[in-house]
Structure formats: C-alpha cells, structure tokens
Design a protein around this motif. Sequence first.
Motif, mmCIF file in Angstrom:
data_model
loop_
_atom_site.group_PDB
_atom_site.id
_atom_site.type_symbol
_atom_site.label_atom_id
_atom_site.label_comp_id
_atom_site.label_asym_id
_atom_site.label_seq_id
_atom_site.Cartn_x
_atom_site.Cartn_y
_atom_site.Cartn_z
ATOM 1 N N ASN A 1 0.814 -1.093 0.115
ATOM 2 C CA ASN A 1 -0.026 -0.068 0.071
ATOM 3 C C ASN A 1 0.805 1.241 0.108
ATOM 4 O OD1 ASN A 1 -2.352 -1.391 0.081
ATOM 5 N ND2 ASN A 1 -2.572 -1.339 2.435
ATOM 6 N N ALA A 2 0.419 2.312 -0.846
ATOM 7 C CA ALA A 2 1.265 3.542 -0.658
ATOM 8 C C ALA A 2 0.117 4.586 -1.355
ATOM 9 C CB ALA A 2 2.321 3.318 -1.915
ATOM 10 N N ALA A 3 0.377 5.637 -0.466
ATOM 11 C CA ALA A 3 -0.525 6.991 -0.512
ATOM 12 C C ALA A 3 0.669 8.054 -0.599
ATOM 13 C CB ALA A 3 -1.332 7.105 0.562
ATOM 14 N N LEU A 4 0.651 9.004 -1.401
ATOM 15 C CA LEU A 4 1.524 10.303 -1.846
ATOM 16 C C LEU A 4 0.164 11.543 -1.857
ATOM 17 C CD1 LEU A 4 3.278 7.862 -2.977
ATOM 18 C CD2 LEU A 4 4.441 9.854 -3.926
ATOM 19 N N VAL A 5 0.583 12.401 -1.456
ATOM 20 C CA VAL A 5 -0.244 13.572 -1.301
ATOM 21 C C VAL A 5 0.282 14.605 -2.180
ATOM 22 C CG1 VAL A 5 -1.340 15.505 0.275
ATOM 23 C CG2 VAL A 5 -0.891 12.988 0.938
ATOM 24 N N PHE A 6 -0.517 14.896 -3.054
ATOM 25 C CA PHE A 6 0.006 16.387 -4.018
ATOM 26 C C PHE A 6 -1.133 17.481 -3.525
ATOM 27 C CE2 PHE A 6 1.110 12.419 -5.964
ATOM 28 C CZ PHE A 6 2.468 12.642 -6.477
ATOM 29 N N SER A 7 -0.702 18.689 -4.029
ATOM 30 C CA SER A 7 -1.400 19.890 -3.996
ATOM 31 C C SER A 7 -1.743 20.221 -5.541
ATOM 32 C CB SER A 7 -0.738 20.887 -3.369
ATOM 33 O OG SER A 7 0.350 21.177 -4.243
ATOM 34 N N LEU A 8 -2.936 20.566 -5.777
ATOM 35 C CA LEU A 8 -3.575 20.875 -7.079
ATOM 36 C C LEU A 8 -4.399 22.276 -7.094
ATOM 37 C CD1 LEU A 8 -5.592 18.232 -9.200
ATOM 38 C CD2 LEU A 8 -6.485 20.421 -8.875
ATOM 39 N N TYR A 9 -4.034 23.163 -8.041
ATOM 40 C CA TYR A 9 -4.462 24.397 -8.177
ATOM 41 C C TYR A 9 -5.189 24.620 -9.646
ATOM 42 C CZ TYR A 9 -1.602 25.191 -4.010
ATOM 43 O OH TYR A 9 -0.657 25.003 -3.157
ATOM 44 N N LEU A 10 -6.247 25.160 -9.419
ATOM 45 C CA LEU A 10 -7.062 25.934 -10.717
ATOM 46 C C LEU A 10 -7.077 27.129 -10.526
ATOM 47 C CD1 LEU A 10 -10.042 23.225 -11.046
ATOM 48 C CD2 LEU A 10 -7.948 23.409 -12.152
ATOM 49 N N ASP A 11 -6.791 27.898 -11.628
ATOM 50 C CA ASP A 11 -7.004 29.529 -11.656
ATOM 51 C C ASP A 11 -7.308 30.330 -12.830
ATOM 52 O OD1 ASP A 11 -4.904 29.203 -13.372
ATOM 53 O OD2 ASP A 11 -3.431 30.027 -11.930
ATOM 54 N N GLN A 12 -8.225 29.678 -13.608
ATOM 55 C CA GLN A 12 -8.767 30.303 -14.891
ATOM 56 C C GLN A 12 -10.095 30.827 -14.659
ATOM 57 O OE1 GLN A 12 -7.981 27.794 -18.442
ATOM 58 N NE2 GLN A 12 -5.786 27.580 -18.130
ATOM 59 N N ARG A 13 -11.216 29.813 -14.575
ATOM 60 C CA ARG A 13 -12.473 30.307 -14.436
ATOM 61 C C ARG A 13 -12.775 30.201 -13.015
ATOM 62 N NH1 ARG A 13 -16.065 30.860 -18.514
ATOM 63 N NH2 ARG A 13 -15.260 30.557 -20.906
ATOM 64 N N ILE A 14 -12.399 29.164 -12.426
ATOM 65 C CA ILE A 14 -12.714 28.735 -10.899
ATOM 66 C C ILE A 14 -11.461 28.735 -10.249
ATOM 67 C CG2 ILE A 14 -13.973 27.308 -9.361
ATOM 68 C CD1 ILE A 14 -15.793 28.476 -11.481
ATOM 69 N N ARG A 15 -11.221 29.400 -9.068
ATOM 70 C CA ARG A 15 -10.176 29.519 -8.383
ATOM 71 C C ARG A 15 -10.421 28.381 -7.101
ATOM 72 N NH1 ARG A 15 -10.750 34.576 -9.814
ATOM 73 N NH2 ARG A 15 -12.269 35.044 -8.070
ATOM 74 N N LEU A 16 -9.476 27.440 -7.453
ATOM 75 C CA LEU A 16 -9.722 26.067 -6.366
ATOM 76 C C LEU A 16 -8.320 25.774 -6.124
ATOM 77 C CD1 LEU A 16 -10.996 23.759 -5.121
ATOM 78 C CD2 LEU A 16 -10.811 22.741 -7.579
ATOM 79 N N SER A 17 -8.084 25.438 -4.733
ATOM 80 C CA SER A 17 -6.759 25.112 -4.078
ATOM 81 C C SER A 17 -7.468 23.568 -3.265
ATOM 82 C CB SER A 17 -6.312 25.951 -3.207
ATOM 83 O OG SER A 17 -5.320 25.285 -2.554
ATOM 84 N N SER A 18 -6.704 22.344 -3.686
ATOM 85 C CA SER A 18 -7.056 21.053 -3.367
ATOM 86 C C SER A 18 -6.079 20.266 -3.087
ATOM 87 C CB SER A 18 -8.355 20.565 -4.233
ATOM 88 O OG SER A 18 -8.624 19.300 -3.901
ATOM 89 N N SER A 19 -6.131 19.253 -2.342
ATOM 90 C CA SER A 19 -5.291 18.233 -2.353
ATOM 91 C C SER A 19 -5.675 17.087 -3.099
ATOM 92 C CB SER A 19 -5.016 17.886 -0.734
ATOM 93 O OG SER A 19 -6.382 17.278 -0.246
ATOM 94 N N ALA A 20 -4.625 16.314 -3.578
ATOM 95 C CA ALA A 20 -4.723 15.052 -4.470
ATOM 96 C C ALA A 20 -4.275 14.044 -3.691
ATOM 97 C CB ALA A 20 -4.178 15.636 -5.745
ATOM 98 N N LEU A 21 -4.875 12.847 -3.851
ATOM 99 C CA LEU A 21 -4.325 11.537 -2.782
ATOM 100 C C LEU A 21 -4.193 10.551 -4.085
ATOM 101 C CD1 LEU A 21 -3.827 10.391 -0.313
ATOM 102 C CD2 LEU A 21 -5.971 9.689 -0.055
ATOM 103 N N MET A 22 -2.953 10.207 -4.290
ATOM 104 C CA MET A 22 -2.405 8.957 -4.915
ATOM 105 C C MET A 22 -2.405 7.880 -4.053
ATOM 106 S SD MET A 22 1.050 8.315 -6.761
ATOM 107 C CE MET A 22 1.406 6.614 -7.585
ATOM 108 N N VAL A 23 -3.228 7.016 -4.390
ATOM 109 C CA VAL A 23 -3.396 5.552 -3.386
ATOM 110 C C VAL A 23 -3.058 4.650 -4.446
ATOM 111 C CG1 VAL A 23 -5.046 4.325 -1.993
ATOM 112 C CG2 VAL A 23 -4.971 6.738 -2.046
#
Length: 289
Positions: free
Chosen positions: A143-165
């Motif tokens: 089992n492996a889980a890595l955490v990434f950060s993800l950003y959108l800034d064109q139409r919608i401004r979104l800051s979210s975490s991404a989980l690779m499992v």
Amino acid sequence: LALWQSMTVVHQRALLERYHAPSLSTPSLTNLITLILAIVITLLFCWNTSNFWVWRQTYYEQPKVAYTKAAVLELAGTSSSSFLRYRYSTIPAYNALVPQAMRLAPQLAVRETDSNGDGYPDAFDVQLSARLPASGASATHFNAALVFSLYLDQRIRLSSSALMVLSLPVPAGASKITTVGDLVLDPMRELPMDGATMTGYGASPIDAGGLRGDDDLAFSSFTSAYYARNVTASYVLRAPPVYEIGSGPGVELHATVNVPMASLEYKPGVWESIKFALVQLVAIGFIIF
C-alpha cells in the motif's frame, strides 16, 4: 424652355407614395399577428431543440500539481506462518505511533517532468523500494499513498489536495511493480459560477493532529474521509500493473503519474445564460424572418 416653365400644371402626382393604414385596420392586424407568430415559432424552436437556458458549461484547464512530500507506505508479508505488517510515513506524527520494530526504512524519490515547458508539471516519476526487516519474510501486499497539491486559476479558483493511492498484491516471486496512470480531478457536482473561489479542500488527507492510535494508521481511516469530500483527485491506472520476477523480501515500485487536462463542469453566470439564449433567438429568428 421658357414656354415650358410658364405652362400651367393641371395635375401632378409623385412617382412613389407611402400609405399608412390605421392601427385597427386589417393590414395592421395582419402585421401584428405575423410578428407574434414569428416570435412564438422562434421560441418554440429554441425550447424544443435544446435547453433555452444553459444550466452547465464545460471547460478544460491544465491543473498545477506539486508533490507535498507527504507519503504513507505499508508493506505486508508472511514469515514462518505469521502475518507481518510494516509501516512508514514522511509525517513524524504518524511514525511516532509505529513501533520501531514494525517500521520500514524505504527509499522514496519523486521527480516531476514539464515536457512542454509551460511551467505546469505534466507527469511525476515515483520510485520506491522497501524491504521487510524480518529474515525469511516474503511480501504479499503493498500500500502506498502520496499527497499532492492541485490548483485551478482560470475560470474557478480552487486549491485542493490530491491523494494518489496504490493498493496492490505482490505475487510470489515478484520484486518490481510498474504502473502508469493519471491524476484525475473528480468533483462530485458541477463547480460554482465563473469567477468563484472554492476553499476548504486544501487540507492534507492525512491529519497529523488527528492521529491518536493504531486505528488511525490504517489506510481506510484517511482514504474514506478524503473521498467523502466534494472535490477529490485520485490516481487512475491506464493499464494493469506490470510485475517483474525477482528474489528478495522486498518490493520495488515504479509509478508514472500523468497530469492530464481536466474537464470541468461549472454553473454559468446570469450574463452567460442570457447571451446563450439571445444567440439562439437571433440565429433561428433570422431564418424565420
């Protein structure tokens, strides 16, 4: 010429004349009925061919992704008919709950690639290797889980975490696992109006402050909480994992994490909906008129 100018005009009439019918005359009523029918027929065409008002729109954006250096690893195996499970994390609070005798000492390297030079990573190359400390043990599950950060800034401004499992079995005799997949942004519903800012999704899925005991170390404890969010991102395999035969008590993982263009649905604003409706009216009304 002087004689023609001195002649008396008996009757004179313009070559072009315009007559205006009264408002309650038959021609005026005919024009009014024709105009109403044209507008009604145009509206019926617009309404029946597709939604007159646009309720959602789709746009594409390349998200900006970065590795947060947060990872949790778990390697299970057997030794002399006993079940073994070893863990490790880059989060100190997680490691503090893992007994020293059951702690892994893996090697983890994550390298990002920007193939087109636009400043947005297009892929991540994850290389991980771990061995069971117990002698004579053989790995059975990884089992492996890595955490990434993800950003959108064109139409919608979104800051979210991404989980690779990744949760993969380790067949007997296998020593290396190779996977290729995409980090896909997956909102549970359409995003809000154009120009909105979405907050509350950037917290790490692995809450270091909420780790209290052995139950909090299980993968299901933080993966289930993460995927209950309205905005998530997960690792989707493009093809089944490839296993390579080898020997030893450990396993080596080579994972390619691509960052594709995100296809996102959002609620259009009032002016965008009105513009879409007017375009339909003008396009169909032009044909009818």
